[in-house]
Structure formats: structure tokens, C-alpha cells
Enzyme design. Structure first.
Site, PDB file in Angstrom:
ATOM      1  N   PHE A   7     -10.125  24.472 -39.266  1.00 33.02           N
ATOM      2  CA  PHE A   7     -10.146  23.116 -39.789  1.00 33.02           C
ATOM      3  C   PHE A   7     -11.110  23.022 -40.964  1.00 33.02           C
ATOM      4  CE2 PHE A   7      -8.624  22.355 -35.520  1.00 33.02           C
ATOM      5  CZ  PHE A   7      -7.838  21.211 -35.594  1.00 33.02           C
ATOM      6  N   ASP A   8     -10.652  22.409 -42.056  1.00 34.44           N
ATOM      7  CA  ASP A   8     -11.570  21.984 -43.095  1.00 34.44           C
ATOM      8  C   ASP A   8     -12.452  20.878 -42.502  1.00 34.44           C
ATOM      9  OD1 ASP A   8     -12.633  21.613 -45.732  1.00 34.44           O
ATOM     10  OD2 ASP A   8     -11.294  19.887 -45.963  1.00 34.44           O
ATOM     11  N   LEU A   9     -13.602  20.620 -43.127  1.00 34.43           N
ATOM     12  CA  LEU A   9     -14.508  19.587 -42.614  1.00 34.43           C
ATOM     13  C   LEU A   9     -14.304  18.253 -43.353  1.00 34.43           C
ATOM     14  CD1 LEU A   9     -16.864  18.688 -40.822  1.00 34.43           C
ATOM     15  CD2 LEU A   9     -18.431  19.716 -42.498  1.00 34.43           C
TER      16      LEU A   9
END
Length: 214
Positions: A7-9
């Protein structure tokens, strides 16, 4: 089939607009530059600082701008963040299916880890991957290659993010690219970057993950 889900943040797990925009403005004020408009600040959500600041202050002042940005970010900016509604439930559901979850962000690893811990996201993730303070691995493809090398083998891998950098990095490393349009990238940007699927809301993510691994 359990796999690895990255997951990107910013723009995927949390909305960072307030913190990032205020820190950019803080840096520009101290260097004597005018405030950028909302549209420019909106587009700063996602790309590394080392790509953003040269467009405003030039290459020569970029390191100074990054240092000033981090001065405010380390004090307060990292807390000016809001997890997206329902994201904890999403992470719990994806993890309960047996997948291993990771954060992969262009934000410095130390800052990302602090945000993930502070907002209660840490229990769902095996590890947080981010760039180094000197910008090493701020490119998403470089970061994902590093993460793959550090992690155990997986039958399949997914990268979920809201900007083209996430999906381009996924394609460069053989990951299944998934976009989220509730963040800061448009549907057109995500489609052009090669998104196999696009989640309009966080609640759509578990079903997309299940389909990708089936």
C-alpha cells in the site's frame, strides 16, 4: 492464494493534504518564494519532494527547501494527517484473508513508520518501506525492487496507490497495479499509468485484492 499486498501511504491510507501543503508553504516562505496555488499543492500529494521542489525553487535550492520542509514536518506536519474512513476495516479484511501487507511510500521511512504507528495502522503491516533521508529509493520502482529483495518470496504481489508513480513502479517490478481514485490521482491518470483495477472507495479494495489473487 495468499500474496503480498503493498500500500502507498499518502492518498491511499491517509489524507496528508494539510500537513504536506503547510510544510511546503513553510519552506517557500523562508526561502522568499510566493505561495503556490491550490492546484499545484494538490498535485504535490504523492511525488517525492526531490521532484516537487525543483519546479518551484530550482535545483540549487532544492536541498534547502527539503530541509525546511522537514523542519516543520518533524515537529507537527506528520500529525496533520487523517486516515481515510474505513481504512482500518479494509486492512483487517485483507489481512484476515492470509495476505502479507506492507507500506511502500516515497516518504522517508522514519516518518512513514511514525505515521503508521500513530494512527493505529501498524498492527496490519509486516514492514514499512520508505526512502532514506537523502532521497535514496524515493523513486517508487527502486523502492519496490528493494522491498521485493528484502521480503520472502511470494506467489503474487499487488501494489495499491493513488498516483501514476505507484502504478509505474508496480509495472516495472512485475506487480499487479491497482489504483485508488479517492486519493489525489484522477481516474485518467491511473488508467494511463496502467491500472488493472481502480477502487473508488476504500471498501472496494478487499474485493479487488481477492480477484487479483484468485
Amino acid at each position: 492464494m495468499p500474496g503480498h499486498v503493498y500500500f502507498d501511504l499518502d492518498g491511499t491510507l491517509t489524507d496528508p493534504y494539510e500537513g504536506i501543503s503547510r510544510c511546503i508553504i513553510y519552506a517557500l516562505e523562508r526561502l522568499g518564494f510566493a505561495h503556490p496555488g491550490d492546484e499545484f499543492l494538490h498535485n504535490c500529494m504523492g511525488p517525492p519532494l526531490y521532484e516537487t521542489f525543483p519546479k518551484i525553487v530550482g535545483e540549487a535550492l532544492t536541498l534547502s527547501a527539503v530541509d525546511l520542509y522537514r523542519e516543520r514536518f518533524d515537529e507537527i506536519g506528520w500529525q496533520e494527517n487523517v486516515p481515510y474512513d474505513g481504512i482500518l476495516d479494509v486492512l483487517a479484511e485483507v489481512k484476515s484473508a492470509g495476505h502479507s501487507l506492507f507500506v511502500a511510500t516515497s516518504k522517508p521511512r522514519i516518518a512513514a513508520g511514525r505515521i503508521v504507528e500513530h494512527f493505529g495502522l501498524a498492527p496490519y503491516f509486516d514492514r514499512v518501506f520508505g526512502c532514506e533521508l537523502d532521497g535514496t529509493r524515493s523513486n517508487k520502482a527502486d523502492l519496490l525492487r528493494y522491498a521485493i529483495a528484502k521480503n520472502p518470496p511470494a506467489p503474487a504481489r499487488i501494489m495499491i496507490g493513488d498516483r501514476k508513480h505507484d502504478l509505474i513502479g508496480a509495472a516495472a517490478t512485475g506487480m499487479h497495479p491497482v489504483g485508488v481514485s479517492y486519493g489525489y490521482g484522477s481516474v485518467a491518470e491511473l488508467e494511463q499509468a496502467g491500472a488493472a483495477s481502480i477502487a473508488k472507495t476504500p471498501s472496494e479494495i478487499p474485493g479487488i485484492v481477492d480477484n487479483a489473487f484468485s
